[in-house]
Design a protein around this motif. Structure first.
Motif, PDB file in Angstrom:
ATOM      1  N   MET A  86       0.710  -1.107  -0.111  1.00 30.41           N
ATOM      2  CA  MET A  86      -0.003  -0.043  -0.018  1.00 30.41           C
ATOM      3  C   MET A  86       0.846   1.194   0.092  1.00 30.41           C
ATOM      4  O   MET A  86       0.537   2.281  -0.805  1.00 30.41           O
ATOM      5  N   MET A  87       1.939   1.193   0.809  1.00 31.12           N
ATOM      6  CA  MET A  87       2.815   2.386   0.776  1.00 31.12           C
ATOM      7  C   MET A  87       3.415   2.570  -0.175  1.00 31.12           C
ATOM      8  O   MET A  87       3.863   3.766  -0.935  1.00 31.12           O
ATOM      9  N   ALA A  88       3.825   1.467  -0.986  1.00 31.44           N
ATOM     10  CA  ALA A  88       4.753   1.725  -2.255  1.00 31.44           C
ATOM     11  C   ALA A  88       3.820   2.214  -3.332  1.00 31.44           C
ATOM     12  O   ALA A  88       4.357   3.004  -4.105  1.00 31.44           O
ATOM     13  N   GLY A  89       2.469   1.846  -3.336  1.00 27.37           N
ATOM     14  CA  GLY A  89       1.450   2.446  -4.355  1.00 27.37           C
ATOM     15  C   GLY A  89       1.390   4.049  -3.987  1.00 27.37           C
ATOM     16  O   GLY A  89       1.384   4.577  -5.030  1.00 27.37           O
ATOM     17  N   MET A  90       1.205   4.348  -2.748  1.00 28.44           N
ATOM     18  CA  MET A  90       1.314   5.546  -2.621  1.00 28.44           C
ATOM     19  C   MET A  90       2.251   6.513  -2.894  1.00 28.44           C
ATOM     20  O   MET A  90       2.173   7.533  -3.460  1.00 28.44           O
ATOM     21  N   GLU A  91       3.515   5.967  -2.817  1.00 31.35           N
ATOM     22  CA  GLU A  91       4.678   6.603  -3.311  1.00 31.35           C
ATOM     23  C   GLU A  91       4.571   6.647  -4.791  1.00 31.35           C
ATOM     24  O   GLU A  91       5.089   7.998  -5.242  1.00 31.35           O
ATOM     25  N   VAL A  92       4.356   5.811  -5.492  1.00 33.17           N
ATOM     26  CA  VAL A  92       4.241   5.763  -6.924  1.00 33.17           C
ATOM     27  C   VAL A  92       3.334   7.100  -7.406  1.00 33.17           C
ATOM     28  O   VAL A  92       3.688   7.878  -8.148  1.00 33.17           O
ATOM     29  N   LEU A  93       2.207   6.951  -6.654  1.00 32.79           N
ATOM     30  CA  LEU A  93       1.241   8.179  -7.101  1.00 32.79           C
ATOM     31  C   LEU A  93       1.456   9.493  -6.618  1.00 32.79           C
ATOM     32  O   LEU A  93       1.305  10.420  -7.271  1.00 32.79           O
ATOM     33  N   LEU A  94       2.375   9.697  -5.548  1.00 33.70           N
ATOM     34  CA  LEU A  94       2.978  10.838  -5.268  1.00 33.70           C
ATOM     35  C   LEU A  94       4.204  11.226  -5.785  1.00 33.70           C
ATOM     36  O   LEU A  94       4.572  12.517  -5.914  1.00 33.70           O
ATOM     37  N   THR A  95       4.710  10.429  -6.423  1.00 33.45           N
ATOM     38  CA  THR A  95       6.368  10.941  -7.139  1.00 33.45           C
ATOM     39  C   THR A  95       6.256  10.686  -8.605  1.00 33.45           C
ATOM     40  O   THR A  95       6.990  11.455  -9.318  1.00 33.45           O
ATOM     41  N   ASP A  96       5.635   9.789  -9.211  1.00 30.64           N
ATOM     42  CA  ASP A  96       5.856   9.539 -10.608  1.00 30.64           C
ATOM     43  C   ASP A  96       5.393  10.582 -11.409  1.00 30.64           C
ATOM     44  O   ASP A  96       3.992  11.189 -11.262  1.00 30.64           O
ATOM     45  N   PRO A  97       5.954  11.034 -12.367  1.00 36.46           N
ATOM     46  CA  PRO A  97       5.733  12.224 -13.265  1.00 36.46           C
ATOM     47  C   PRO A  97       4.468  12.237 -14.122  1.00 36.46           C
ATOM     48  O   PRO A  97       3.771  13.165 -14.315  1.00 36.46           O
ATOM     49  N   ASN A  98       3.986  10.950 -14.346  1.00 35.06           N
ATOM     50  CA  ASN A  98       3.027  10.622 -14.962  1.00 35.06           C
ATOM     51  C   ASN A  98       1.596  10.397 -14.109  1.00 35.06           C
ATOM     52  O   ASN A  98       0.598  10.238 -14.745  1.00 35.06           O
ATOM     53  N   SER A  99       1.901  10.541 -12.954  1.00 32.77           N
ATOM     54  CA  SER A  99       0.867  10.216 -11.957  1.00 32.77           C
ATOM     55  C   SER A  99      -0.397  11.531 -12.074  1.00 32.77           C
ATOM     56  O   SER A  99       0.213  12.576 -12.092  1.00 32.77           O
ATOM     57  N   PRO A 100      -1.380  11.139 -11.754  1.00 32.56           N
ATOM     58  CA  PRO A 100      -2.592  12.353 -11.863  1.00 32.56           C
ATOM     59  C   PRO A 100      -2.271  13.182 -10.658  1.00 32.56           C
ATOM     60  O   PRO A 100      -2.629  14.409 -10.592  1.00 32.56           O
ATOM     61  N   TRP A 101      -1.727  12.763  -9.514  1.00 29.97           N
ATOM     62  CA  TRP A 101      -1.458  13.462  -8.455  1.00 29.97           C
ATOM     63  C   TRP A 101      -0.509  14.311  -8.514  1.00 29.97           C
ATOM     64  O   TRP A 101      -0.147  15.364  -7.771  1.00 29.97           O
ATOM     65  N   VAL A 102       0.381  14.108  -9.454  1.00 32.99           N
ATOM     66  CA  VAL A 102       1.776  15.170  -9.574  1.00 32.99           C
ATOM     67  C   VAL A 102       1.364  16.092 -10.915  1.00 32.99           C
ATOM     68  O   VAL A 102       1.705  17.087 -10.669  1.00 32.99           O
ATOM     69  N   LYS A 103       0.477  15.483 -11.754  1.00 32.82           N
ATOM     70  CA  LYS A 103       0.225  16.350 -12.666  1.00 32.82           C
ATOM     71  C   LYS A 103      -0.816  17.443 -12.325  1.00 32.82           C
ATOM     72  O   LYS A 103      -0.882  18.473 -12.797  1.00 32.82           O
ATOM     73  N   MET A 104      -1.552  17.231 -11.418  1.00 31.31           N
ATOM     74  CA  MET A 104      -2.621  18.115 -10.950  1.00 31.31           C
ATOM     75  C   MET A 104      -2.596  18.250  -9.466  1.00 31.31           C
ATOM     76  O   MET A 104      -3.129  17.524  -8.583  1.00 31.31           O
ATOM     77  N   PRO A 105      -1.681  19.393  -9.121  1.00 33.43           N
ATOM     78  CA  PRO A 105      -1.638  19.681  -7.651  1.00 33.43           C
ATOM     79  C   PRO A 105      -3.070  19.667  -6.924  1.00 33.43           C
ATOM     80  O   PRO A 105      -4.193  20.106  -7.492  1.00 33.43           O
ATOM     81  N   TRP A 106      -3.028  19.462  -5.687  1.00 33.78           N
ATOM     82  CA  TRP A 106      -4.297  19.441  -4.929  1.00 33.78           C
ATOM     83  C   TRP A 106      -4.947  21.001  -4.924  1.00 33.78           C
ATOM     84  O   TRP A 106      -6.073  21.093  -5.184  1.00 33.78           O
TER      85      TRP A 106
END
Length: 298
Positions: free
Chosen positions: A278-298
């Motif tokens: 779960m934590m590894a998945g969260m890290e991917v979502l928070l850091t991967d340049p292609n992640s929607p969470w990175v592309k769309m800041p809160w």
């Protein structure tokens, strides 16, 4: 021991609101299954599958320890036509979508109509539009967050005896429901210790439960769209209803994700291997340049 396992499972069903008729059906099926085999290992394996199906139906994922190695790969649909606002709303369910191997930037999950119908039936016991809307309405109005808040209050009681008394007064109606509620209480205490150890929450911090229900609304709506139970307009309308409450409750993608993962531990129990995934998945979502969470800041 096998009989105790059956009773524990049935207690969980009762606590989640299944009818007496449904519970009786499960009891009959499990007892018949155990009568057909005299080998303990086979019986235990069948029970484990039943527990997984139960958890999947109420949590929206199957908690499979044998998930493929690429389960944390970001899947993005290059043909998505969603607006930025719609993609932001979809991204609020990314923890669960990533776990289930779904697109992170589109209304469609990427699964076929038949696959979604089978998964909705198996995981959610949903086979019609009416059942979809009933479940979504329950998640909006109540979900698991009401019981979560009560269990949190019980956990802060001075003693286990007082915790039990509090739960009896506010949650449980019989011994079966009491055992299920006490298991959630134990899960919550384990989760707090684990999340504080990893410095994900501070002492006295209560992760908010809202995203546990709303992430499932988002992903249930997406699956129901792919299954043909909801139109595109209906599914997006439901998903966009989640945006304002989520924005008011959380201040960052990380806070949202930690709250989701914490709630998942409360309801499914703490497993350190699953926690690491779960934590590894969260890290991917928070850091991967292609992640929607990175592309769309809160």
């Amino acid at each position: 021991m096998n009989q105790n396992a059956i009773e524990q499972y049935l207690q969980s069903l009762k606590a989640m609101g299944l009818s007496d008729e449904a519970i009786a059906m499960y009891r009959q099926q499990m007892e018949q299954s155990m009568q057909l085999s005299s080998q303990w290992a086979s019986q235990l394996n069948q029970f484990g599958q039943n527990i997984q199906q139960f958890n999947a139906m109420f949590t929206g994922d199957n908690s499979d320890d044998n998930a493929p190695a690429d389960a944390q790969t970001l899947l993005l649909n290059p043909d998505s036509t969603l607006t930025p606002e719609e993609q932001w709303a979809i991204a609020c369910g990314a923890d669960l979508a990533l776990l289930n191997g779904q697109y992170l930037n589109d209304l469609t999950t990427g699964f076929t109509k038949q696959e979604c119908r089978e998964l909705l039936s198996e995981w959610w016991d949903i086979d019609s539009k009416e059942e979809v809307l009933d479940m979504i309405n329950w998640l909006f109005q109540e979900g698991h967050r009401i019981q979560y808040d009560i269990i949190w209050q019980a956990m802060n009681a001075v003693s286990i005896k007082e915790s039990k008394a509090f739960l009896r007064e506010h949650v449980v109606a019989n011994q079966m429901e009491e055992e299920a509620a006490m298991q959630r209480l134990r899960n919550m205490r384990d989760a707090i210790e684990l999340f504080q150890q990893h410095e994900l929450i501070g002492k006295g911090t209560q992760p908010e439960m809202l995203i546990w229900d709303y992430a499932r609304i988002i992903n249930l709506s997406r699956g129901s769209f792919d299954a043909g139970y909801l139109s595109r307009e209906e599914a997006l309308d439901i998903i966009l209803r989640c945006v304002e409450p989520i924005r008011k409750m959380y201040t960052s993608w990380k806070q949202l994700s930690v709250s989701y993962q914490f709630a998942r531990c409360v309801w499914n129990g703490v497993d350190e291997d699953i926690f690491e995934d779960m934590m590894a998945g969260m890290e991917v979502l928070l850091t991967d340049p292609n992640s929607p969470w990175v592309k769309m800041p809160w």
